[in-house]
Scaffold this active site. Structure first.
Site, PDB file in Angstrom:
ATOM      1  N   ASP A 188     -14.977  -2.787 -14.370  1.00  0.00           N
ATOM      2  CA  ASP A 188     -15.669  -3.755 -13.708  1.00  0.00           C
ATOM      3  C   ASP A 188     -17.138  -2.880 -13.715  1.00  0.00           C
ATOM      4  O   ASP A 188     -17.409  -1.646 -13.540  1.00  0.00           O
ATOM      5  CB  ASP A 188     -15.068  -3.176 -12.423  1.00  0.00           C
ATOM      6  CG  ASP A 188     -15.691  -4.434 -11.554  1.00  0.00           C
ATOM      7  OD1 ASP A 188     -15.711  -5.892 -11.835  1.00  0.00           O
ATOM      8  OD2 ASP A 188     -16.012  -4.126  -9.829  1.00  0.00           O
ATOM      9  N   GLU A 220     -16.930  -4.765 -18.972  1.00  0.00           N
ATOM     10  CA  GLU A 220     -18.186  -5.802 -18.151  1.00  0.00           C
ATOM     11  C   GLU A 220     -19.576  -5.113 -18.366  1.00  0.00           C
ATOM     12  O   GLU A 220     -19.625  -4.243 -17.542  1.00  0.00           O
ATOM     13  CB  GLU A 220     -17.769  -6.681 -16.883  1.00  0.00           C
ATOM     14  CG  GLU A 220     -19.192  -6.703 -16.092  1.00  0.00           C
ATOM     15  CD  GLU A 220     -18.976  -7.623 -14.798  1.00  0.00           C
ATOM     16  OE1 GLU A 220     -19.143  -8.575 -14.076  1.00  0.00           O
ATOM     17  OE2 GLU A 220     -18.088  -6.372 -14.103  1.00  0.00           O
TER      18      GLU A 220
HETATM   19  C1  GLC Z   1     -17.702  -7.250 -11.253  1.00  0.00           C
HETATM   20  C2  GLC Z   1     -16.641  -8.869 -10.689  1.00  0.00           C
HETATM   21  C3  GLC Z   1     -16.897  -9.846  -9.860  1.00  0.00           C
HETATM   22  C4  GLC Z   1     -17.312  -8.766  -8.537  1.00  0.00           C
HETATM   23  C5  GLC Z   1     -18.221  -7.808  -9.466  1.00  0.00           C
HETATM   24  C6  GLC Z   1     -17.217  -6.035  -8.096  1.00  0.00           C
HETATM   25  O1  GLC Z   1     -18.503  -8.506 -11.622  1.00  0.00           O
HETATM   26  O2  GLC Z   1     -16.565  -9.492 -11.863  1.00  0.00           O
HETATM   27  O3  GLC Z   1     -16.154 -10.992  -9.883  1.00  0.00           O
HETATM   28  O4  GLC Z   1     -17.163  -9.164  -7.379  1.00  0.00           O
HETATM   29  O5  GLC Z   1     -17.343  -6.738 -10.310  1.00  0.00           O
HETATM   30  O6  GLC Z   1     -16.703  -5.488  -8.094  1.00  0.00           O
END
Ligand code: GLC
Length: 533
Positions: A212, A263
């Site tokens: 994440d 991500e």
């Molecule tokens: C990422 C996740 C999202 C979340 C954020 C904070 O972007 O995909 O859903 O709200 O991180 O953890």
């Protein structure tokens, strides 16, 4: 890089399917999806036959203990399952059942922040001299009511990224909700603790992690203000970020055949590719520049070519156009009523471009966003529509829970459930589910789609075309997608034979078989795969 004998690593072969556990399948009638619900539907994902999606892996959004302020992305215990989703024993069974079907299991790893209910934060907050205090980012303010710097939360509705803790007289940093305090990765104890979280899940048999907000694991230690035109100090801090990712990689490399996908929410392809180019950081990075493109063939071509131009040998693309944070494709590209056709074309792109397809649950059904009445809104950042539960069966037969739940679903189910439910689509040759299954198994039958070289080619205005081939004589699979809202005629790309064999069209009305490339008319939104040579 661990590989299966003679083949590609698993994370390059087929699709990785994202499960948002709250909305996938509810086994106990509380209206919220759970781990047992996932086990009940694994055959949909891969039963070893073309009657399933043949997915290579599932990626599970968080199912850890959490007060659910951000629906699980606020983790209160990294090494336990939230009772809403089940137990660790349920998780172990899920891993066994997935592996039995040759499905790898990737779990979400949320290292940038914990929940404010995590025992670490409770201790950190309790006293300035607590050993855990420095596990989070605490600072004095710039005067009464003035936070330490100008950083903003990624959630517009939250505003500034700092909350004042009156009891201890300092501010703490939260890149997201105040209930999600940022961990202090400059403290080596934090890094070591998070490494142990990876080991915990590797020992339980998981095959990989989705990291994440990976770009936020290193920030300017001096916490300088964000200034336009300067590299953002609140993420992607060089070279620290790369050192930290290399150490995360070393941890998963203690185990065979594990994978890290980040991500990497940076809208600069060069910076994204820096996370995968060296071969000793991430295996894959989600490319958000792709997700932010307008529906335009030239824009998609430039983005695909841009990746290939920057990518070193080690870099492998991870294509996706949907996840739990963004409007669904069928709705996003629906401005002129073409959303459903475009959702099918996107599936063809994901499976036929060189790279790993990431498919978000419901994308295989061509689901649109659900309509969320104001009194049912639960997310702070407007993401409820794409998180609505999966319709497994027709409401007329299964009741209003559409086979997702026997209770009251936590978010409304799409109004299209009667038409688009999985059961109905499974027995309809023209459905998006049937198309997705065909694409997945075609990628297995035509290895060039998984392993071949790729170059984009000219086929005419509004047409995105690319050739996948293993040799230099032009033989291979040609893919063409019509981005126009009207039919378009193909101009045979220079140097390609004029004839081919249609392997698949996203338009159910088209017949398979021999065709002439020049002048081939593609319907609005249609995508085709053609064997050449
Ligand atoms: C990422 C996740 C999202 C979340 C954020 C904070 O972007 O995909 O859903 O709200 O991180 O953890």
């Amino acid at each position: 890089m661990a590989e299966r004998a003679g083949g590609q690593p698993w994370w390059q072969r087929g699709a990785i399917y994202q499960i948002y556990p709250r909305s996938f399948a509810d086994s106990d009638g509380d209206g919220i999806g759970d781990l047992r619900g996932i086990v009940d539907h694994l055959d949909h994902l891969n039963d070893g036959t073309p009657a399933s999606l043949g997915v290579e892996a599932i990626w599970l959004s968080p199912f850890y203990r959490s007060p659910m302020a951000d629906f699980g992305y606020d983790v209160a215990d990294y090494c336990d399952v939230d009772p809403i989703f089940g137990t660790l024993a349920d998780f172990d069974r899920l891993v066994v059942e997935a592996h039995r079907r040759d499905i790898k299991v990737v779990v979400d790893f949320v290292p940038n922040h914990s929940s404010d209910q995590h025992a670490w934060f409770a201790a950190a907050r309790a006293a300035r001299d607590d050993p855990r205090r420095d596990w989070y980012v605490w600072r004095d303010g710039g005067g009464p009511g003035r936070p330490p710097n100008n950083w903003r939360s990624e959630f517009a509705a939250v505003g500034r990224a700092w909350t004042f803790d009156a009891a201890s007289g300092q501010w703490y940093l939260h890149s997201f909700l105040p209930e999600q305090p940022d961990l202090n990765w400059d403290n080596p104890e934090v890094e070591a603790a998070m490494h142990d979280v990876l080991r915990f899940w590797c020992e339980r048999g998981v095959d990989g992690f989705r990291i994440d907000v990976a770009q936020k694991l290193a920030k300017d230690p001096q916490l300088r203000d964000v200034r336009p035109g300067e590299p953002p100090p609140n993420e992607d801090w060089q070279p620290t970020i790369h050192e930290r990712l290399r150490r995360l990689r070393a941890v998963v490399d203690e185990y065979p055949d594990r994978m890290l996908v980040g991500e990497v929410y940076l809208l600069d392809l060069q910076r994204v590719i820096a996370y995968i180019n060296s071969g000793d950081e991430l295996h894959l990075a989600h490319n958000f520049t792709f997700l932010h493109l307008p529906w335009d063939a030239a824009a998609f071509r430039a983005s695909i070519d841009g990746f290939e131009a920057l990518a070193a040998q080690a870099a492998w693309p991870a294509w996706f156009l949907a996840n739990h944070d963004h409007p669904r494709v069928a709705s996003r590209f629906d401005a002129d009523g073409q959303g459903p056709a475009r959702a099918r074309a996107v599936l063809l792109m994901l499976y036929a471009l060189r790279g790993t397809p990431f498919v978000y649950q419901g994308e295989e059904l061509g689901l649109p966003d659900a309509e969320i009445p104001p009194d049912r809104v639960v997310d702070v950042d407007g993401r409820d529509p794409e998180r609505a539960p999966i319709p497994w069966r027709a409401p007329s037969q299964a009741g209003p829970g559409a086979g997702f739940t026997t209770g009251e679903p936590w978010l409304p189910i799409t109004r299209a459930a009667e038409e688009l439910n999985a059961e109905r689509q499974g027995s309809d040759d023209a459905s998006t589910l049937t198309l997705t299954r065909r694409l997945a198994w075609l990628r297995r039958d035509q290895p060039v789609l998984a392993t071949g070289e790729q170059r984009t080619v000219d086929a005419g205005d509004d047409l995105l075309a690319w050739l996948r081939s293993d040799d230099d004589d032009g033989a291979g699979v040609l893919a063409i997608v019509n981005f126009a809202a009207q039919p378009r005629a193909v101009a045979a790309p220079p140097g390609l034979a004029g004839h081919g064999t249609l392997l698949l069209s996203t338009d159910p009305a088209r017949d398979d078989g021999a065709l002439t490339l020049d002048g081939l008319r593609l319907a609005a939104g249609e995508g085709v795969l053609i064997r050449i040579g």
